[in-house]
Design a protein around this motif. Structure first.
Motif, PDB file in Angstrom:
ATOM      1  N   CYS A  20       0.864  -1.177   0.000  1.00 52.01           N
ATOM      2  CA  CYS A  20       0.000   0.000   0.000  1.00 52.01           C
ATOM      3  C   CYS A  20       0.902   1.229   0.000  1.00 52.01           C
ATOM      4  N   GLU A  21       0.741   2.065  -0.996  1.00 48.72           N
ATOM      5  CA  GLU A  21       1.647   3.206  -1.152  1.00 48.72           C
ATOM      6  C   GLU A  21       1.575   4.158   0.038  1.00 48.72           C
ATOM      7  N   ARG A  22       0.398   4.345   0.616  1.00 47.25           N
ATOM      8  CA  ARG A  22       0.277   5.314   1.696  1.00 47.25           C
ATOM      9  C   ARG A  22       0.859   4.801   3.009  1.00 47.25           C
ATOM     10  N   THR A  23       0.588   3.528   3.340  1.00 45.83           N
ATOM     11  CA  THR A  23       1.003   2.998   4.635  1.00 45.83           C
ATOM     12  C   THR A  23       2.338   2.258   4.585  1.00 45.83           C
ATOM     13  N   ARG A  24       2.782   1.850   3.397  1.00 43.71           N
ATOM     14  CA  ARG A  24       3.996   1.049   3.186  1.00 43.71           C
ATOM     15  C   ARG A  24       3.842  -0.363   3.759  1.00 43.71           C
TER      16      ARG A  24
END
Length: 210
Positions: A20-24
Motif C-alpha cells: 500500500c503506497e500510503r502505509t507502506r
C-alpha cells in the motif's frame, strides 16, 4: 497497489512484493528462495511486511517462506488446503530438483476461494484456480486492475499439468472461466517471466484462445 518483482533461484521464479503506497504495509508473495535478497529488497523499499502469501505449494514458490517467517515472525497464508501434500513432500521436491533440503512446514492458515486479504488500505481477493496444482490460488486487486497468478497463466503459455495432481482440463477452465472473467484490462504478474494482460492472453495465447 505498488509492486516490485524479484526473480529468484535457478528457476527465475517471480517473488513479488506488493504494498500500500500510503502505509507502506506489504505482502511478500511466493518467496521461492534467496531469503536474504528478498529481505534486502524489503529494507531498500522501506516496507513494513505483514504477511507471506503463497499461490501454490511447489518448491520454487515456497522455498524461502519458512525461513523468512522464522526470521521475521510473519504469518504464512495460503494456498488452498488441497496443496497440503506438496508441503509434506518438500524434502522430496528438494532432492528431485537438486536444492538444499528444506524441512516440511504448514502455512499459518489455508485460504478459501473468495477470501479478502488486506494490505494496508488495499485489498486482495483470493481466487481458487486449480489445474497446475489442486490448491492453486490467484491474488487480485480489482481496484488496481492487477493480479498475481502464479503458474496458472504466462505470457504466451500456460502452467504445466504433468506434475502430481495436475489437471489440464481444470487449468483451462480456471483460466477461461475464472481469470478471463475478471476483465481484459487486468495486468498480471506470472510465476515466471514477463507481465502481460488478461486481454492480451485471451486474444493471442495459443493454449487458451477461443
Amino acid at each position: 497497489m505498488e509492486f516490485s518483482i524479484l526473480p529468484v533461484t535457478p528457476f527465475q521464479q517471480n517473488a513479488t512484493l506488493m504494498w500500500c503506497e500510503r502505509t507502506r504495509r506489504a505482502a511478500i508473495i511466493d518467496p521461492g528462495g534467496e531469503a536474504d535478497r528478498i529481505l534486502e529488497r524489503v529494507r531498500a523499499l522501506d516496507l513494513q511486511p505483514e504477511q507471506i502469501l503463497l499461490t501454490h505449494g511447489h518448491l520454487d514458490h515456497i522455498g524461502a517462506a519458512g525461513e523468512i517467517a522464522q526470521r521475521t515472525g510473519l504469518p504464512i497464508i495460503g494456498p488452498h488446503a488441497e496443496d497440503a501434500f506438496l508441503f509434506k513432500a518438500l524434502p522430496g521436491q528438494c532432492e528431485m530438483f537438486g536444492f538444499p533440503p528444506i524441512a516440511p512446514f504448514t502455512p499459518t492458515r489455508w485460504l478459501e476461494d473468495g477470501e479478502i486479504l488486506e494490505i494496508g488500505e488495499q485489498r486482495l481477493e483470493a481466487i481458487h484456480c486449480p489445474g497446475h496444482t489442486p490448491g492453486h490460488m490467484v491474488f487480485v486487486d480489482r481496484d488496481a486492475r492487477l493480479a498475481q497468478v502464479g503458474d496458472v497463466l504466462f505470457r504466451g503459455s500456460i502452467g504445466r499439468t504433468d506434475f502430481p495432481r495436475g489437471n489440464h482440463r481444470q487449468l483451462i477452465e480456471s483460466i477461461q472461466q475464472r481469470l478471463f472473467a475478471l476483465g481484459d484490462d487486468i495486468r498480471f504478474i506470472p510465476g515466471h517471466g514477463p507481465m502481460s494482460s488478461l486481454g492480451e492472453e485471451r486474444h493471442s495465447n495459443p493454449f487458451v484462445r477461443g
